[in-house]
Design an enzyme around this catalytic site. Sequence first.
Site, PDB file in Angstrom:
ATOM      1  N   TYR A 139       0.839  -1.197   0.000  1.00 38.98           N
ATOM      2  CA  TYR A 139       0.000   0.000   0.000  1.00 38.98           C
ATOM      3  C   TYR A 139       0.873   1.246   0.000  1.00 38.98           C
ATOM      4  O   TYR A 139       0.569   2.226  -0.670  1.00 38.98           O
ATOM      5  CB  TYR A 139      -0.950  -0.012   1.205  1.00 38.98           C
ATOM      6  N   ASN A 170     -12.261  -0.860  -5.156  1.00 37.11           N
ATOM      7  CA  ASN A 170     -12.072  -1.098  -6.592  1.00 37.11           C
ATOM      8  C   ASN A 170     -13.270  -1.884  -7.134  1.00 37.11           C
ATOM      9  O   ASN A 170     -13.493  -3.018  -6.737  1.00 37.11           O
ATOM     10  CB  ASN A 170     -10.771  -1.884  -6.805  1.00 37.11           C
ATOM     11  N   CYS A 207      -6.176  -5.177  -7.924  1.00 38.27           N
ATOM     12  CA  CYS A 207      -6.035  -4.827  -6.505  1.00 38.27           C
ATOM     13  C   CYS A 207      -5.543  -6.006  -5.678  1.00 38.27           C
ATOM     14  O   CYS A 207      -5.000  -5.811  -4.587  1.00 38.27           O
ATOM     15  CB  CYS A 207      -7.344  -4.277  -5.954  1.00 38.27           C
ATOM     16  N   HIS A 208      -5.681  -7.222  -6.204  1.00 35.71           N
ATOM     17  CA  HIS A 208      -5.176  -8.398  -5.481  1.00 35.71           C
ATOM     18  C   HIS A 208      -3.655  -8.390  -5.374  1.00 35.71           C
ATOM     19  O   HIS A 208      -3.093  -9.074  -4.526  1.00 35.71           O
ATOM     20  CB  HIS A 208      -5.657  -9.691  -6.152  1.00 35.71           C
ATOM     21  N   GLU A 267      -0.907 -16.316 -10.568  1.00 36.15           N
ATOM     22  CA  GLU A 267       0.016 -15.489 -11.336  1.00 36.15           C
ATOM     23  C   GLU A 267       1.481 -15.890 -11.131  1.00 36.15           C
ATOM     24  O   GLU A 267       2.317 -15.554 -11.966  1.00 36.15           O
ATOM     25  CB  GLU A 267      -0.187 -14.008 -10.993  1.00 36.15           C
TER      26      GLU A 267
END
Length: 152
Positions: free
Chosen positions: A91, A114, A122-123, A149
């Site tokens: 953040y 979001n 946002c993950h 990912e």
Amino acid sequence: MMIYTVLPSPCGPLRIEANDEAITRILFLDKPLAATAPASPLLAQTCDQLNAYFAGELTRFSLPLAPAGTPFQQQVWQALLTIPWGEKRSYRDIAVAIGNPRAVRAVGAANGRNPIPIIIPCHRVIGANGSLIGYAGGLTRKRWLLDHETKV
């Protein structure tokens, strides 16, 4: 006029909403729903790109987006779009990236609001110590997306 479709995904059903020009919202649904046929070429393209993402064949979305939010939220969401596939940011990293290093909590709040998760990633935002902190879709989904990912 708002249109929508429901797409099954490894993270549960997704309700994808759009207007005539852009994707406006993606909602994680907790109850199984039958898939619906996309009501527009834009929704069909979005489903195709999300399916390719879940298959590990797409690492960057190219869709018109129109998330509703304040100017600050828009700024944060634009910064999220710059986080590459498979990478994470804190953040604080996002606060620094938008030129407001003291806005860490406000960045967290904007991240949590979001309206287009997965596509606006946002993950990929985690705590400064590497911990998973909050996710509107739930931490199980956040962990799955991050693992997905890094595995592909």
